[in-house]
Design a protein around this motif. Structure first.
Motif, PDB file in Angstrom:
ATOM      1  N   ALA A  17      37.387  38.830  41.228  1.00 58.31           N
ATOM      2  CA  ALA A  17      36.364  39.469  40.407  1.00 58.31           C
ATOM      3  C   ALA A  17      36.377  40.979  40.583  1.00 58.31           C
ATOM      4  CB  ALA A  17      34.987  38.909  40.752  1.00 58.31           C
ATOM      5  N   VAL A  18      36.615  41.432  41.809  1.00 55.57           N
ATOM      6  CA  VAL A  18      36.708  42.874  42.068  1.00 55.57           C
ATOM      7  C   VAL A  18      37.909  43.464  41.328  1.00 55.57           C
ATOM      8  CG1 VAL A  18      37.170  44.603  43.848  1.00 55.57           C
ATOM      9  CG2 VAL A  18      35.514  42.785  44.287  1.00 55.57           C
ATOM     10  N   ALA A  19      39.047  42.794  41.437  1.00 56.16           N
ATOM     11  CA  ALA A  19      40.249  43.266  40.739  1.00 56.16           C
ATOM     12  C   ALA A  19      40.015  43.328  39.240  1.00 56.16           C
ATOM     13  CB  ALA A  19      41.429  42.354  41.061  1.00 56.16           C
ATOM     14  N   ALA A  20      39.354  42.320  38.695  1.00 60.71           N
ATOM     15  CA  ALA A  20      39.072  42.281  37.255  1.00 60.71           C
ATOM     16  C   ALA A  20      38.158  43.429  36.843  1.00 60.71           C
ATOM     17  CB  ALA A  20      38.437  40.943  36.888  1.00 60.71           C
ATOM     18  N   ARG A  21      37.172  43.750  37.678  1.00 59.10           N
ATOM     19  CA  ARG A  21      36.227  44.823  37.350  1.00 59.10           C
ATOM     20  C   ARG A  21      36.924  46.173  37.269  1.00 59.10           C
ATOM     21  NH1 ARG A  21      30.484  45.327  37.217  1.00 59.10           N
ATOM     22  NH2 ARG A  21      30.106  47.472  36.525  1.00 59.10           N
ATOM     23  N   PHE A  22      37.781  46.463  38.241  1.00 58.89           N
ATOM     24  CA  PHE A  22      38.482  47.746  38.236  1.00 58.89           C
ATOM     25  C   PHE A  22      39.531  47.794  37.123  1.00 58.89           C
ATOM     26  CE2 PHE A  22      36.749  48.061  42.545  1.00 58.89           C
ATOM     27  CZ  PHE A  22      36.399  49.407  42.598  1.00 58.89           C
ATOM     28  N   ALA A  23      40.201  46.671  36.880  1.00 60.55           N
ATOM     29  CA  ALA A  23      41.200  46.640  35.808  1.00 60.55           C
ATOM     30  C   ALA A  23      40.538  46.872  34.452  1.00 60.55           C
ATOM     31  CB  ALA A  23      41.932  45.297  35.817  1.00 60.55           C
ATOM     32  N   ALA A  24      39.364  46.300  34.246  1.00 60.41           N
ATOM     33  CA  ALA A  24      38.648  46.474  32.987  1.00 60.41           C
ATOM     34  C   ALA A  24      38.239  47.924  32.756  1.00 60.41           C
ATOM     35  CB  ALA A  24      37.413  45.574  32.958  1.00 60.41           C
ATOM     36  N   ALA A  25      38.083  48.674  33.861  1.00 60.84           N
ATOM     37  CA  ALA A  25      37.700  50.085  33.764  1.00 60.84           C
ATOM     38  C   ALA A  25      38.921  50.987  33.549  1.00 60.84           C
ATOM     39  CB  ALA A  25      36.957  50.515  35.024  1.00 60.84           C
ATOM     40  N   GLY A  26      40.112  50.392  33.483  1.00 59.55           N
ATOM     41  CA  GLY A  26      41.315  51.179  33.231  1.00 59.55           C
ATOM     42  C   GLY A  26      42.061  51.624  34.461  1.00 59.55           C
ATOM     43  N   ASP A  27      41.668  51.126  35.630  1.00 55.89           N
ATOM     44  CA  ASP A  27      42.367  51.502  36.862  1.00 55.89           C
ATOM     45  C   ASP A  27      43.642  50.680  37.031  1.00 55.89           C
ATOM     46  OD1 ASP A  27      40.483  53.438  37.831  1.00 55.89           O
ATOM     47  OD2 ASP A  27      39.136  51.775  38.314  1.00 55.89           O
ATOM     48  N   GLU A  28      44.587  51.229  37.771  1.00 58.95           N
ATOM     49  CA  GLU A  28      45.829  50.533  38.085  1.00 58.95           C
ATOM     50  C   GLU A  28      45.601  49.712  39.342  1.00 58.95           C
ATOM     51  OE1 GLU A  28      50.338  51.644  39.508  1.00 58.95           O
ATOM     52  OE2 GLU A  28      49.309  53.014  38.144  1.00 58.95           O
ATOM     53  N   VAL A  29      45.568  48.394  39.182  1.00 55.63           N
ATOM     54  CA  VAL A  29      45.179  47.504  40.276  1.00 55.63           C
ATOM     55  C   VAL A  29      46.384  46.771  40.843  1.00 55.63           C
ATOM     56  CG1 VAL A  29      43.777  45.497  40.904  1.00 55.63           C
ATOM     57  CG2 VAL A  29      42.870  47.207  39.303  1.00 55.63           C
ATOM     58  N   CYS A  30      46.416  46.688  42.168  1.00 56.33           N
ATOM     59  CA  CYS A  30      47.388  45.854  42.870  1.00 56.33           C
ATOM     60  C   CYS A  30      46.587  44.859  43.700  1.00 56.33           C
ATOM     61  CB  CYS A  30      48.290  46.699  43.769  1.00 56.33           C
ATOM     62  SG  CYS A  30      49.436  45.717  44.797  1.00 56.33           S
ATOM     63  N   LEU A  31      46.740  43.584  43.408  1.00 60.73           N
ATOM     64  CA  LEU A  31      46.040  42.562  44.185  1.00 60.73           C
ATOM     65  C   LEU A  31      47.018  41.810  45.067  1.00 60.73           C
ATOM     66  CD1 LEU A  31      46.584  39.469  42.930  1.00 60.73           C
ATOM     67  CD2 LEU A  31      45.058  40.300  41.152  1.00 60.73           C
ATOM     68  N   THR A  32      46.536  41.348  46.202  1.00 61.14           N
ATOM     69  CA  THR A  32      47.386  40.617  47.129  1.00 61.14           C
ATOM     70  C   THR A  32      46.758  39.276  47.477  1.00 61.14           C
ATOM     71  OG1 THR A  32      46.437  41.350  49.243  1.00 61.14           O
ATOM     72  CG2 THR A  32      47.993  42.839  48.156  1.00 61.14           C
ATOM     73  N   GLY A  33      47.587  38.403  48.001  1.00 58.60           N
ATOM     74  CA  GLY A  33      47.144  37.105  48.482  1.00 58.60           C
ATOM     75  C   GLY A  33      48.280  36.463  49.242  1.00 58.60           C
ATOM     76  N   ARG A  34      47.981  35.370  49.917  1.00 61.29           N
ATOM     77  CA  ARG A  34      48.993  34.724  50.750  1.00 61.29           C
ATOM     78  C   ARG A  34      49.880  33.758  49.984  1.00 61.29           C
ATOM     79  NH1 ARG A  34      45.502  32.171  55.402  1.00 61.29           N
ATOM     80  NH2 ARG A  34      44.061  31.945  53.652  1.00 61.29           N
ATOM     81  N   ARG A  35      49.409  33.241  48.872  1.00 61.45           N
ATOM     82  CA  ARG A  35      50.145  32.204  48.138  1.00 61.45           C
ATOM     83  C   ARG A  35      50.708  32.764  46.843  1.00 61.45           C
ATOM     84  NH1 ARG A  35      45.709  30.225  50.541  1.00 61.45           N
ATOM     85  NH2 ARG A  35      45.997  28.492  52.018  1.00 61.45           N
ATOM     86  N   ALA A  36      52.022  32.616  46.674  1.00 57.55           N
ATOM     87  CA  ALA A  36      52.708  33.203  45.524  1.00 57.55           C
ATOM     88  C   ALA A  36      52.160  32.680  44.200  1.00 57.55           C
ATOM     89  CB  ALA A  36      54.203  32.916  45.617  1.00 57.55           C
TER      90      ALA A  36
END
Length: 239
Positions: A17-36
Motif C-alpha cells: 500500500a505504501v509503494a502504491a501511494r508513492f507510485a500514484a504520486a509520480g515517484d520512482e518506486v523500488c519495492l523489495t520482498g523475499r519471494r520472487a
C-alpha cells in the motif's frame, strides 16, 4: 522529476500500500520482498521496480544498495511475525532463543541493515520511515520488544542524520486489516475486541498507514523527526 522511493517488504500488505501511494504520486518506486513471485506480481501491478531481497541478509542488502543511485525516501516495512521456531526434540531454551533472534532479525535488524546500506545515498530532504507496532507498548512479547528497540534505534538515527537534512520516524500501527500478519483470518471474537479498543470503532487499513508514510515524506513534515507516531484509532494514546 519524481523522488526515488525504496520500500522493503513492499510485495504485500502495508508495504504494498505504501509503494502504491508513492507510485500514484509520480515517484520512482523500488519495492523489495523475499519471494520472487510476490515481488514480480506486485511490481507489475503497480508499475514499479521490484527486487528480490531479504532485508536480514547483508549480502543481498548490499547488492540492493549497489543498484541505486539515490534515495529520497526509505520505508522499512519488512517485518512481521516469524514462523514458529520450536521443533520436535528442540530444548525449550534453544527454541526460545531462536524465536527471539528471528523476531529481532525481521523487525529490527532488517531495518538497520537496509538503512545503513543506503545511508550514503540519502539526499538532503530525504526521509526514513520505519514500521513499528502497538505491540511495543503492550502484550508484544519478542515481537513487541523488537519493535520497541526499533523505536529506540530510530531516535538515535535521527540525531545522526538530521544535520544532513534527513528525517527519521516510526509509524506504530495498531490492528490493521488487509495484511497477512496473523497468518490467516482473525477469529471474530478477537477482531471485535481489537476494534472495541479503538476510539474510532473501526479497524485500521493499509491505506491509513500508507497515507501517514506519505505525509512523513512530505515538505510539511520536515521539522518532524525522531518520533514514534501511533496510528491506531486511539487504541493506545500518548501525551
Amino acid at each position: 522529476m519524481g523522488r526515488t522511493v525504496l520500500v522493503t517488504g513492499g510485495s504485500s500488505g502495508i508495504g504494498r500500500a505504501v509503494a502504491a501511494r508513492f507510485a500514484a504520486a509520480g515517484d520512482e518506486v523500488c519495492l523489495t520482498g523475499r519471494r520472487a513471485e510476490g515481488v514480480g506480481r506486485a511490481a507489475a501491478e503497480l508499475g514499479v521496480r521490484g527486487v528480490v531481497c531479504d532485508a536480514t541478509d547483508p549480502v543481498a542488502v548490499a547488492a540492493l544498495a549497489a543498484g541505486l543511485d539515490r534515495v529520497d525516501v526509505l520505508v522499512n516495512a519488512a517485518g512481521g511475525l516469524p514462523p514458529e521456531q520450536v521443533g520436535e526434540g528442540v530444548p525449550p531454551l534453544v527454541g526460545l532463543l531462536a524465536a527471539w533472534q528471528a523476531n529481532l532479525a525481521q523487525n529490527l535488524l532488517g531495518a538497520v541493515l537496509t538503512t545503513e546500506a543506503v545511508r550514503d545515498l540519502f539526499v538532503p530532504g530525504a526521509a526514513v520511515i520505519s514500521l513499528g507496532s502497538l505491540g511495543a507498548e503492550r502484550r508484544g512479547g519478542a515481537y513487541g520488544a523488537a519493535k520497541a528497540a526499533l523505536a529506540a534505534w530510530n531516535a538515535a538515527l535521527s540525531a545522526q542524520l538530521a544535520p544532513r537534512g534527513v528525517t527519521c520516524n516510526v509509524i506504530a500501527a495498531g490492528y490493521v486489516e488487509g495484511t497477512g500478519f496473523f497468518g490467516g483470518p482473525v477469529p471474530e471474537e478477537r477482531r471485535r475486541a481489537l476494534i472495541e479498543e479503538t476510539h474510532t470503532k473501526r479497524p485500521g487499513t493499509v491505506e491509513d498507514i500508507a497515507a501517514t508514510a506519505h505525509f512523513l515524506a512530505s515538505p510539511g513534515a520536515r521539522h518532524l523527526t525522531g518520533q514514534t507516531l501511533h496510528v491506531n484509532g486511539g487504541a493506545y494514546t500518548t501525551r
